[in-house]
Design an enzyme around this catalytic site. Structure first.
Site, PDB file in Angstrom:
ATOM      1  N   LYS A 159       0.831  -1.205   0.000  1.00 30.66           N
ATOM      2  CA  LYS A 159       0.000   0.000   0.000  1.00 30.66           C
ATOM      3  C   LYS A 159       0.867   1.258   0.000  1.00 30.66           C
ATOM      4  O   LYS A 159       1.911   1.298   0.664  1.00 30.66           O
ATOM      5  CB  LYS A 159      -0.911  -0.035   1.226  1.00 30.66           C
ATOM      6  CG  LYS A 159      -1.927   1.089   1.338  1.00 30.66           C
ATOM      7  CD  LYS A 159      -2.797   0.846   2.576  1.00 30.66           C
ATOM      8  CE  LYS A 159      -3.782   1.966   2.832  1.00 30.66           C
ATOM      9  NZ  LYS A 159      -4.601   1.714   4.040  1.00 30.66           N
ATOM     10  N   SER A 166      -9.194   2.638   3.508  1.00 33.49           N
ATOM     11  CA  SER A 166      -8.232   3.269   2.625  1.00 33.49           C
ATOM     12  C   SER A 166      -7.367   2.290   1.829  1.00 33.49           C
ATOM     13  O   SER A 166      -6.553   2.714   1.004  1.00 33.49           O
ATOM     14  CB  SER A 166      -7.311   4.182   3.443  1.00 33.49           C
ATOM     15  OG  SER A 166      -6.583   3.430   4.405  1.00 33.49           O
ATOM     16  N   SER A 202      -9.904   0.241   7.574  1.00 33.51           N
ATOM     17  CA  SER A 202      -9.347   0.452   6.235  1.00 33.51           C
ATOM     18  C   SER A 202      -8.900  -0.805   5.508  1.00 33.51           C
ATOM     19  O   SER A 202      -8.564  -0.742   4.331  1.00 33.51           O
ATOM     20  CB  SER A 202      -8.176   1.432   6.304  1.00 33.51           C
ATOM     21  OG  SER A 202      -8.645   2.738   6.523  1.00 33.51           O
TER      22      SER A 202
END
Length: 486
Positions: free
Chosen positions: A92, A167, A191
């Site tokens: 990520k 996210s 997330s």
């Protein structure tokens, strides 16, 4: 690589085994995965950056490692030590890899290159995986949708008009669409679990302190931890085996990790006491009937497996939940940015930072006490149970325009209404996992609905994985979803 085993058709552990058996060449896999990252990945907004040179270097190194292991008869040893050698596993773009882009979804960091490799990323690299790229994230990972200022938005492959969640939205989109079998994510209020639910895959938030953020990142407010997303529970467990463990200097002590989360996932749990929580926690909001039908489906499965379920009420009100706000907003305010970068921020980030700066040190101390009080009260109410089950989200994957709003406060309220359960497990620190048990047709398109299993005690990650794997075995879900456009 044989035609029957195309990009993303296998799980992470299956891919690793096929590589060791010589059925898949890691260099060929690297090329086909990079191609998919540029192709399908562009449709679903999975990647902030595709890292071709790094991935090819990793694939060559993995190939050489395999050649040496075969020559010396140590392939079995290699399988035990690094079972995901050659497996695509992106990182990520909130986590740094030295020499690679690190923009965190923000125009304020456009063109930034990381100078260090975060500890979690180093573990992933040391496992011999193929990075493929940095997955898309919203600005600094703040919202539950992935609409970065620096690239394409992440969309669920079930309906590309809808958000992939956030996210870790890019990670979930990459896994669900079959580009990669497994991906790294991080979770400060849901997330990992939110995008897992939006994209119809599995996502785990480990127990607080189980995965160290060191040596370059801090524990902050104690809300955020790194986790994993995959299409199967076994793959998520293998990913947790890769990440779990302390580092010198950790501020928050975590539970001792089990020897193998993968082995734990393969052992059926005994009869469990499971609390069923239907009431939203973070907001007063209506829950979509399909989300509740997904919960009911899980309850029926649990009964059939010999588990006991009991309805329980909310341990706190949405008004009391607001004690979480200073922690979240002060965290946003602590992001180190130069004054000239402030004007480059998106509305939500500006609003969160302004709100965070409005609190005093006393306000923050009171907020910490409030969150700890809620955690204690919640722990007392959850104590009679082994697991608490909820819907993961209040409805189907949302249209982004229903979440990303022009006013920061309204945006935040919409997010809370969409994700009224997930942040509770960040507040109490226990592990939680979202499993894609249910699907229903909404507006003519089939969409996924996740069910969240939340631990009631610290360190019960293995128990959650075992229960999730048991549900998966008795009600399997679809694995790869071709992107669907209206």
């Amino acid at each position: 690589m044989t035609p029957s085993r195309g990009v993303g058709a296998l799980g992470a552990l299956e891919t690793g085994a096929a590589i060791r058996d010589g059925e898949i060449d890691p260099r060929e896999l690297a090329e086909s995965t990079l191609q998919a990252a540029r192709g399908i990945g562009g449709v679903v907004g999975a990647f902030a950056h595709v890292l071709e040179d790094l991935t090819r270097e990793q694939a060559q190194a993995g190939s050489e490692q395999l050649t040496e292991a075969r020559r010396t008869g140590r392939v079995d040893e290699l399988a035990r030590r690094i079972p995901l050698l050659g497996v695509p596993l992106p990182i990520k773009d909130l986590t740094q890899v030295a020499g690679q882009p690190f923009e965190a979804g923000s125009a304020a960091l456009a063109g930034n290159i990381a100078s260090v490799t975060d500890g979690v990323a180093q573990k992933i690299l040391d496992a011999g995986t193929l990075t493929i790229g940095k997955t898309s994230t919203p600005e600094f990972g703040m919202p539950c949708y992935t609409e970065p200022a620096t690239g394409a938005p992440a969309r669920t492959p079930w309906d590309v008009r809808r958000t992939a969640g956030g996210s870790s939205g890019g990670a979930a989109a990459a896994v669900a669409s079959g580009i990669v079998p497994i991906a790294h994510g991080s979770d400060g209020g849901g997330s990992v679990r939110i995008p897992a639910a939006c994209c119809g895959i599995v996502g785990i938030k480990p127990t607080r302190g189980l995965v160290s953020p060191g040596p370059y990142s801090s524990e902050g407010m104690g809300l955020t931890t790194d986790g994993m997303l995959a299409r199967s529970v076994r793959d998520v467990a293998a990913g947790l085996d890769l990440l779990a463990g302390p580092r010198p200097g950790d501020f928050l002590s975590g539970p001792s990790r089990v020897a193998s989360y993968l082995e734990a996932a393969e052992r059926a749990p005994g009869p469990l006491r499971i609390g069923v929580l239907r009431d939203p926690l973070a907001a007063e909001t209506e829950v979509h009937p399909a989300a509740l039908r997904g919960l009911d489906r899980a309850i029926d499965l649990l009964h059939g497996l010999g588990h006991e379920t009991t309805p329980i009420g909310a341990p706190f009100t949405p008004q009391e939940w607001t004690s979480f706000m200073p922690l979240w907003t002060v965290g946003a305010a602590t992001i180190p940015l130069a004054p000239e970068q402030e004007d480059e921020l998106l509305e939500l980030t500006r609003w969160l930072r302004e709100r965070g700066r409005s609190y005093s040190g006393v306000d923050l101390a009171v907020a910490l006490q409030g969150v700890q009080s809620i955690a204690r009260r919640t722990g007392e109410q959850f104590a009679p149970f082994d697991v608490v089950i909820t819907p993961t989200l209040s409805g189907p994957p949302a249209h982004p325009e229903d979440l990303q709003l022009a006013d920061g406060a309204a945006d935040f309220d919409a997010q809370c209404a969409f994700t009224p359960w997930t942040s509770t497990w960040n507040m109490i620190g226990n592990a939680a996992i979202s499993v894609p048990l249910h699907r229903e047709e909404i507006d003519g398109i089939e969409l996924p609905f996740g069910v969240q299993l939340g631990a009631t005690r610290p360190g019960e990650d293995a128990l959650l994985l075992a229960l999730a794997a048991q549900l998966e075995a008795h009600d399997p879900w679809p694995l790869v979803r071709e992107p669907a456009a209206a």
